[in-house]
Design a protein around this motif. Structure first.
Motif, PDB file in Angstrom:
ATOM      1  N   UNK A 164       0.839  -1.192   0.000  1.00  0.00           N
ATOM      2  CA  UNK A 164       0.000   0.000   0.000  1.00  0.00           C
ATOM      3  C   UNK A 164       0.875   1.243   0.000  1.00  0.00           C
ATOM      4  N   UNK A 165       0.477   2.197  -0.836  1.00  0.00           N
ATOM      5  CA  UNK A 165       1.138   3.506  -0.866  1.00  0.00           C
ATOM      6  C   UNK A 165       0.174   4.520  -0.266  1.00  0.00           C
ATOM      7  N   UNK A 166       0.483   5.079   0.898  1.00  0.00           N
ATOM      8  CA  UNK A 166      -0.453   6.010   1.546  1.00  0.00           C
ATOM      9  C   UNK A 166      -0.650   7.279   0.727  1.00  0.00           C
ATOM     10  N   UNK A 167      -1.803   7.881   0.898  1.00  0.00           N
ATOM     11  CA  UNK A 167      -2.108   9.129   0.217  1.00  0.00           C
ATOM     12  C   UNK A 167      -1.534  10.290   1.031  1.00  0.00           C
ATOM     13  N   UNK A 168      -0.576  11.035   0.509  1.00  0.00           N
ATOM     14  CA  UNK A 168       0.038  12.111   1.304  1.00  0.00           C
ATOM     15  C   UNK A 168      -0.903  13.273   1.581  1.00  0.00           C
ATOM     16  N   UNK A 169      -1.930  13.496   0.754  1.00  0.00           N
ATOM     17  CA  UNK A 169      -2.909  14.573   0.951  1.00  0.00           C
ATOM     18  C   UNK A 169      -2.218  15.915   1.166  1.00  0.00           C
ATOM     19  N   UNK A 170      -1.439  16.327   0.192  1.00  0.00           N
ATOM     20  CA  UNK A 170      -0.687  17.574   0.307  1.00  0.00           C
ATOM     21  C   UNK A 170      -1.613  18.784   0.403  1.00  0.00           C
ATOM     22  N   UNK A 171      -2.701  18.780  -0.357  1.00  0.00           N
ATOM     23  CA  UNK A 171      -3.602  19.941  -0.325  1.00  0.00           C
ATOM     24  C   UNK A 171      -4.308  20.066   1.015  1.00  0.00           C
ATOM     25  N   UNK A 172      -4.758  18.950   1.572  1.00  0.00           N
ATOM     26  CA  UNK A 172      -5.419  19.004   2.871  1.00  0.00           C
ATOM     27  C   UNK A 172      -4.482  19.536   3.950  1.00  0.00           C
ATOM     28  N   UNK A 173      -3.205  19.184   3.844  1.00  0.00           N
ATOM     29  CA  UNK A 173      -2.240  19.660   4.840  1.00  0.00           C
ATOM     30  C   UNK A 173      -2.008  21.165   4.748  1.00  0.00           C
ATOM     31  N   UNK A 174      -2.233  21.727   3.570  1.00  0.00           N
ATOM     32  CA  UNK A 174      -1.976  23.151   3.366  1.00  0.00           C
ATOM     33  C   UNK A 174      -3.240  23.994   3.380  1.00  0.00           C
ATOM     34  N   UNK A 175      -4.402  23.390   3.646  1.00  0.00           N
ATOM     35  CA  UNK A 175      -5.659  24.148   3.578  1.00  0.00           C
ATOM     36  C   UNK A 175      -5.712  25.264   4.622  1.00  0.00           C
ATOM     37  N   UNK A 176      -5.235  25.000   5.826  1.00  0.00           N
ATOM     38  CA  UNK A 176      -5.269  26.029   6.856  1.00  0.00           C
ATOM     39  C   UNK A 176      -4.424  27.231   6.454  1.00  0.00           C
ATOM     40  N   UNK A 177      -3.229  26.964   5.966  1.00  0.00           N
ATOM     41  CA  UNK A 177      -2.360  28.042   5.520  1.00  0.00           C
ATOM     42  C   UNK A 177      -2.945  28.743   4.293  1.00  0.00           C
ATOM     43  N   UNK A 178      -3.589  27.970   3.417  1.00  0.00           N
ATOM     44  CA  UNK A 178      -4.168  28.549   2.213  1.00  0.00           C
ATOM     45  C   UNK A 178      -5.362  29.448   2.540  1.00  0.00           C
ATOM     46  N   UNK A 179      -6.189  29.035   3.487  1.00  0.00           N
ATOM     47  CA  UNK A 179      -7.318  29.877   3.883  1.00  0.00           C
ATOM     48  C   UNK A 179      -6.839  31.197   4.488  1.00  0.00           C
ATOM     49  N   UNK A 180      -5.809  31.131   5.302  1.00  0.00           N
ATOM     50  CA  UNK A 180      -5.284  32.351   5.908  1.00  0.00           C
ATOM     51  C   UNK A 180      -4.722  33.295   4.847  1.00  0.00           C
ATOM     52  N   UNK A 181      -4.020  32.742   3.871  1.00  0.00           N
ATOM     53  CA  UNK A 181      -3.471  33.577   2.807  1.00  0.00           C
ATOM     54  C   UNK A 181      -4.575  34.146   1.930  1.00  0.00           C
ATOM     55  N   UNK A 182      -5.641  33.374   1.706  1.00  0.00           N
ATOM     56  CA  UNK A 182      -6.744  33.858   0.888  1.00  0.00           C
ATOM     57  C   UNK A 182      -7.504  34.982   1.589  1.00  0.00           C
ATOM     58  N   UNK A 183      -7.641  34.897   2.898  1.00  0.00           N
ATOM     59  CA  UNK A 183      -8.305  35.984   3.628  1.00  0.00           C
ATOM     60  C   UNK A 183      -7.492  37.270   3.532  1.00  0.00           C
ATOM     61  N   UNK A 184      -6.167  37.124   3.577  1.00  0.00           N
ATOM     62  CA  UNK A 184      -5.322  38.314   3.449  1.00  0.00           C
ATOM     63  C   UNK A 184      -5.476  38.950   2.066  1.00  0.00           C
ATOM     64  N   UNK A 185      -5.629  38.135   1.036  1.00  0.00           N
ATOM     65  CA  UNK A 185      -5.808  38.669  -0.317  1.00  0.00           C
ATOM     66  C   UNK A 185      -7.156  39.375  -0.441  1.00  0.00           C
ATOM     67  N   UNK A 186      -8.203  38.795   0.152  1.00  0.00           N
ATOM     68  CA  UNK A 186      -9.540  39.378   0.025  1.00  0.00           C
ATOM     69  C   UNK A 186      -9.656  40.727   0.724  1.00  0.00           C
ATOM     70  N   UNK A 187      -8.801  41.009   1.687  1.00  0.00           N
ATOM     71  CA  UNK A 187      -8.865  42.286   2.400  1.00  0.00           C
ATOM     72  C   UNK A 187      -8.165  43.415   1.636  1.00  0.00           C
ATOM     73  N   UNK A 188      -7.371  43.047   0.645  1.00  0.00           N
ATOM     74  CA  UNK A 188      -6.645  44.060  -0.110  1.00  0.00           C
ATOM     75  C   UNK A 188      -7.474  44.527  -1.310  1.00  0.00           C
ATOM     76  N   UNK A 189      -7.025  45.607  -1.913  1.00  0.00           N
ATOM     77  CA  UNK A 189      -7.687  46.157  -3.088  1.00  0.00           C
ATOM     78  C   UNK A 189      -7.171  45.435  -4.322  1.00  0.00           C
ATOM     79  N   UNK A 190      -7.987  44.549  -4.862  1.00  0.00           N
ATOM     80  CA  UNK A 190      -7.588  43.748  -6.001  1.00  0.00           C
ATOM     81  C   UNK A 190      -7.957  44.395  -7.322  1.00  0.00           C
ATOM     82  N   UNK A 191      -7.563  43.781  -8.441  1.00  0.00           N
ATOM     83  CA  UNK A 191      -7.876  44.351  -9.754  1.00  0.00           C
ATOM     84  C   UNK A 191      -9.342  44.132 -10.110  1.00  0.00           C
TER      85      UNK A 191
END
Length: 487
Positions: free
Chosen positions: A249-276
């Motif tokens: 068996x080769x375990x599923x590393x689930x790289x995206x799930x591991x980074x979801x918390x960091x990704x949500x925090x970064x996305x909130x920071x982007x949404x607070x800025x003045x985007x194009x």
């Protein structure tokens, strides 16, 4: 562009390296890629203009003899016409000399290939990426969305002797992020020859890919007489069962799930800025650009980790087994499940099969693709009995005939491993690169799908107008091989 034919005993292989250009070199790289996009858009507009002109003339009742001539889209024709207008066309006159001719040739070659694919699709010789769909008419590339890419086929293209720099036409010597010793050693030994180089910007970095002609060396696998069946999943990325009965068996590393918390925090920071905002012409603020770059780094890291894990898995499999059996999964259909789409995309089922396909060919072994309707999970690996139904939430297979109790994924992998012998004798449901798939697998029920009727002419986005390339007659231009006269 002429397609390269490798010499006997040689194969075409690519070597990809990350670049570390300075500010001036990065500006030149972006300029070359922009020139490729500009020449592509010019070619699409120049060819399609004659189509629309003929359509307008036909609406006025002009006969065939008086219509505007079709413009050819072969690469020599596009290159000849572009060389005549580049000095006078205001879109190129002031800056075309700043870039290598290969940049413009890249766009023209891509446009010629796009029109060829469109013509072959209209003739029924090929289909699009989606099964049953035709290749659409070439469209303009957006400056905001187009991928930055440029190919060099002539000029000074080499890997420097120090192993830390590469030289490209007009761009000069650029430092690489990683050593090029692997390719440099082959070139110096005379077992490799560089044919072309392609620079591309992806995942926040610049890369260069050298297309080379290398001497073919078959890497013998460790167990050539053993076949392995691979069952892909989400809980466990890959369950591998070989013909001897061993299960790994080769375990599923689930790289995206591991980074979801960091990704949500970064996305909130982007949404607070003045985007194009393209509707109002509002430009992005500097703080938005920095926050967006931080978020992109998270995505790039996840993509790099996923690619590294999949390459290690497929390399280990193709280096050990002589026959690899995989399923023909409908990944596009699986992604329609909104509950599992993110996990399926993160696993990379399609990429695993793509890597297994070319790596087995490189190692001199074979890959067998089981029919999409083969009931690998419903079939008992002990006695061969097939269950009528087996819901997805049932993770343990219990045979009603022989009483076998086994994990669902292990059972499917064992059934896939047994297909290697069936593919050799021609009695099973598997197919490899040389043998076609058998249409009636054991115990499989092909679900009947009703197909929607084709959209009638004049009901598309063009406001009911019939496009000038809806019909076709015989080819007229002798310089192009697949030219069509499209109405």
């Amino acid at each position: 562009m002429k397609k390269f034919q490798a010499q006997p005993g040689f194969v075409v292989q690519a070597y990809k390296f990350a670049l570390d250009p300075n500010a001036t070199q990065e500006t030149a790289l972006r300029s070359h890629c922009g020139a490729a996009r500009a020449s592509y858009n010019w070619a699409v507009g120049w060819v399609s203009a004659s189509w629309w002109q003929r359509r307008a003339e036909q609406s006025y009742g002009i006969g065939e003899a008086g219509l505007t001539q079709w413009r050819p889209w072969s690469l020599p024709s596009l290159r000849k016409e572009f060389n005549q207008v580049k000095r006078t066309d205001p879109r190129f006159a002031s800056w075309w000399e700043e870039n290598s001719k290969e940049a413009y040739n890249t766009g023209l070659a891509n446009a010629a290939a796009a029109f060829d694919n469109y013509a072959k699709s209209k003739q029924g010789k090929r289909r699009g990426k989606s099964k049953g769909k035709q290749v659409g008419m070439p469209r303009f590339k957006s400056k905001r969305k187009a991928r930055l890419s440029c190919r060099f086929t002539t000029g000074v293209i080499r890997v420097d002797a120090d192993g830390r720099h590469v030289t490209l036409p007009r761009l000069g010597t650029i430092r690489v992020h990683e050593p090029t010793a692997k390719l440099l050693g082959r070139v110096q030994a005379g077992t490799a020859r560089i044919l072309s180089a392609t620079v591309r910007h992806e995942r926040g970095r610049w890369f260069v890919s050298f297309q080379t002609e290398v001497k073919h060396e078959i890497h013998r696998v460790a167990r050539p007489g053993v076949a392995v069946g691979i069952d892909l999943g989400i809980k466990t990325l890959a369950v591998m069962a070989d013909s001897t009965g061993e299960i790994r068996q080769a375990p599923n590393p689930r790289h995206l799930d591991s980074a979801l918390k960091q990704l949500r925090r970064a996305s909130r920071a982007v949404s607070r800025r003045q985007g194009p905002d393209r509707r109002t012409g509002q430009k992005a603020s500097k703080r938005w650009e920095r926050a967006n770059a931080t978020r992109n780094k998270v995505h790039h890291r996840v993509a790099n980790l996923r690619a590294d894990a999949l390459h290690k898995l497929t390399t280990a499999v193709t280096a050990e087994y002589g026959t690899v059996v995989v399923e023909d999964l409908n990944v596009a259909g699986m992604l329609r499940n909104r509950r599992l789409a993110r996990h399926i995309a993160d696993a990379g089922f399609g990429e695993i099969r793509r890597q297994l396909t070319y790596k087995t060919r490189r190692n001199g072994c074979r890959i067998v693709v089981a029919d999409r309707w083969f009931p690998s999970s419903k079939t008992c690996s002990g006695c061969g009995a097939v269950k009528a139904k087996l819901p997805l939430h049932v993770r343990t297979y219990e045979c009603d005939t022989c009483g076998l109790v086994i994990d669902r994924d292990d059972n499917a992998a064992l059934n896939l491993a047994t297909l290697a012998a069936a593919a050799t004798t021609g009695t099973g449901v598997a197919g490899d690169q040389d043998t076609p798939k058998v249409s009636k697998p054991r115990g499989a029920d092909h679900k009947t799908r009703t197909t929607l009727p084709r959209r009638k002419t004049g009901t598309g986005r063009a406001g009911g107008a019939t496009l000038p390339h809806q019909r076709q007659t015989e080819a007229r231009d002798r310089t192009q091989t697949a030219a069509l006269t499209l109405w």
